[in-house]
Design an enzyme around this catalytic site. Structure first.
Site, PDB file in Angstrom:
ATOM      1  N   HIS A 191       0.813  -1.219   0.000  1.00  0.00           N
ATOM      2  CA  HIS A 191       0.000   0.000   0.000  1.00  0.00           C
ATOM      3  C   HIS A 191       0.846   1.270   0.000  1.00  0.00           C
ATOM      4  O   HIS A 191       1.853   1.377   0.700  1.00  0.00           O
ATOM      5  CB  HIS A 191      -1.037  -0.010   1.128  1.00  0.00           C
ATOM      6  CG  HIS A 191      -0.513   0.114   2.522  1.00  0.00           C
ATOM      7  ND1 HIS A 191      -0.326   1.329   3.146  1.00  0.00           N
ATOM      8  CD2 HIS A 191      -0.194  -0.824   3.446  1.00  0.00           C
ATOM      9  CE1 HIS A 191       0.078   1.139   4.383  1.00  0.00           C
ATOM     10  NE2 HIS A 191       0.181  -0.162   4.587  1.00  0.00           N
TER      11      HIS A 191
ATOM     12  N   ASP B 103       5.669   2.429   6.837  1.00  0.00           N
ATOM     13  CA  ASP B 103       4.428   1.648   6.689  1.00  0.00           C
ATOM     14  C   ASP B 103       3.570   2.391   5.671  1.00  0.00           C
ATOM     15  O   ASP B 103       2.858   3.318   6.034  1.00  0.00           O
ATOM     16  CB  ASP B 103       3.731   1.536   8.037  1.00  0.00           C
ATOM     17  CG  ASP B 103       2.373   0.863   7.960  1.00  0.00           C
ATOM     18  OD1 ASP B 103       2.050   0.277   6.921  1.00  0.00           O
ATOM     19  OD2 ASP B 103       1.626   0.944   8.950  1.00  0.00           O
TER      20      ASP B 103
ATOM     21  N   GLU C  18      -5.265   1.862   2.096  1.00  0.00           N
ATOM     22  CA  GLU C  18      -5.197   0.689   2.974  1.00  0.00           C
ATOM     23  C   GLU C  18      -5.511   1.090   4.412  1.00  0.00           C
ATOM     24  O   GLU C  18      -6.189   0.358   5.146  1.00  0.00           O
ATOM     25  CB  GLU C  18      -3.806   0.047   2.886  1.00  0.00           C
ATOM     26  CG  GLU C  18      -3.684  -1.296   3.596  1.00  0.00           C
ATOM     27  CD  GLU C  18      -3.164  -1.200   5.025  1.00  0.00           C
ATOM     28  OE1 GLU C  18      -3.015  -2.252   5.667  1.00  0.00           O
ATOM     29  OE2 GLU C  18      -2.913  -0.072   5.509  1.00  0.00           O
TER      30      GLU C  18
ATOM     31  N   HIS D 273       3.456   3.751  12.991  1.00  0.00           N
ATOM     32  CA  HIS D 273       2.482   4.841  13.098  1.00  0.00           C
ATOM     33  C   HIS D 273       2.957   5.922  14.064  1.00  0.00           C
ATOM     34  O   HIS D 273       2.185   6.466  14.858  1.00  0.00           O
ATOM     35  CB  HIS D 273       1.107   4.322  13.533  1.00  0.00           C
ATOM     36  CG  HIS D 273       0.389   3.559  12.464  1.00  0.00           C
ATOM     37  ND1 HIS D 273      -0.963   3.294  12.511  1.00  0.00           N
ATOM     38  CD2 HIS D 273       0.818   3.012  11.307  1.00  0.00           C
ATOM     39  CE1 HIS D 273      -1.319   2.614  11.440  1.00  0.00           C
ATOM     40  NE2 HIS D 273      -0.240   2.430  10.692  1.00  0.00           N
TER      41      HIS D 273
END
Length: 352
Positions: free
Chosen positions: A64, A176, A208, A317
């Site tokens: 993604h 990510d 995503e 994150h």
């Protein structure tokens, strides 16, 4: 250290791609695919789909392109900007530098943080809620903010920077899953796509982080026999017990998922590929849905034989994620070998 991998990753990290606003990064990926002689299409959700090869068997590799981020929700009369968050823990947001991405260019600001001298002792003991935060860009009125092209709906990200750390480690925002996208693109250096006796689809999926949306429609469109998601997974990091992350470590190789989300034959072949290519690898048991693109690819149409290869990551994150360039490179090598193994015996993988 592979300087080409670092260069690809740097371009991807520096390109804005908050979920639903991936256009800048999308162009970079599409241009790269075209340079590798792939046929490239962009669908209505913004998935970049590159394809090559000939044959009835279809393999879909997905990573993604979007990252977690923020969005402007309201501009106050005094110029402070209220915002919503997607994917970030409030604890890591307070006081951080941010970038607002407007049609006129990037605008820099900071999430306003009350100085310690001005806070009560009880305030210091708890995290400030996102709804109580505001961004300060130095403006003193709503008019000043709006003249810069900022309005409700403007996407916001952390500063998009990639830095080299000790050894093969890199520090950046949105690894990510920009690490996964970089690895996916690197696969193209290790195989001759045009001579494959199967149809290979390389897909940079959108949205995503909003619920696996891009992969859902891409898998429906492609109708693959095999689907492999490349994503990140938690690696051992400060303050976390090894048992919490299954002992997974950065620098110890890509991580192959095992569990009901993954077809046993695909898992077996991924392990075989790693051994054949002499690539170190790790295993991650996932007793349920993986929460990655693999989850929706598996359930597309009549079902897809699915696998997951993850890149170990620290501080997911957050405003500073850490990954290993060797893990990124080895993920590409593993999947290139996987494709070669499948290509050598396509009938075994039709799953009809």
């Amino acid at each position: 250290m592979n300087t080409e991998t670092l260069g690809i990753l740097k371009k991807l990290v520096e390109a804005p791609s908050v979920s639903g606003f991936e256009n800048t990064a999308r162009k970079i990926v599409a241009d790269f695919m075209r340079e590798k002689d792939l046929e490239v299409k962009v669908d209505v959700l913004g998935n970049v789909i590159g394809s090559a090869g000939q044959g009835d068997l279809k393999i879909m590799i997905a990573a993604h392109l979007d990252i977690v981020g923020f969005m402007v929700t309201y501009i106050e009369d005094n110029g402070y900007i209220r915002f919503a968050s997607r994917g970030f823990d409030a604890r890591v947001v307070y006081g951080q530098h941010v970038v607002l991405h407007t049609p006129k260019g990037r605008v820099y600001g900071v999430v306003a943080a009350k100085a310690a001298h001005l806070t009560r002792p009880d305030e210091r003991e708890k995290a400030v809620k996102i709804e109580d935060m505001a961004i300060d860009i130095g403006a003193e009125s709503r008019k000043e903010v709006e003249e810069l092209g900022i309005k409700p709906g403007t996407p916001i990200s952390p500063p998009l920077i990639l830095r080299k750390l000790v050894g093969d480690r890199v520090l950046g925002v949105g690894l990510d899953d920009k690490a996964g996208v970089a690895s996916m693109l690197k696969i193209l250096d290790y195989i001759n796509c045009q001579e494959l006796p199967l149809k290979l689809y390389i897909v940079a999926t959108s949205q995503e982080e909003l619920g696996l949306r891009g992969a859902t429609v891409a898998a429906y469109r492609i109708k693959p026999h095999i689907g492999i998601a490349i994503d990140v997974t938690h690696g051992l990091q400060h303050g976390v017990d090894a048992r919490k992350v299954g002992g997974i470590k950065l620098g110890k190789g890509p991580v192959i998922g095992i569990g009901p989300n993954f077809h046993p034959k695909i898992v077996e072949t991924l392990e075989e590929a790693a051994k054949k290519a002499e690539i170190p690898y790790q295993l991650e048991p996932i007793f349920g849905s993986s929460g990655t693109d693999a989850a929706v690819i598996q359930l597309s149409r009549e079902g897809v034989a699915t696998g997951l290869v993850s890149i170990p990551l620290k501080y997911m994150h957050s405003f500073g994620e850490i990954a290993s360039l060797n893990d990124i490179e080895n993920t590409a090598k593993l999947l290139a070998q996987f494709i070669k193994l499948v290509a050598a015996n396509t009938q075994e993988y039709c799953f009809e």
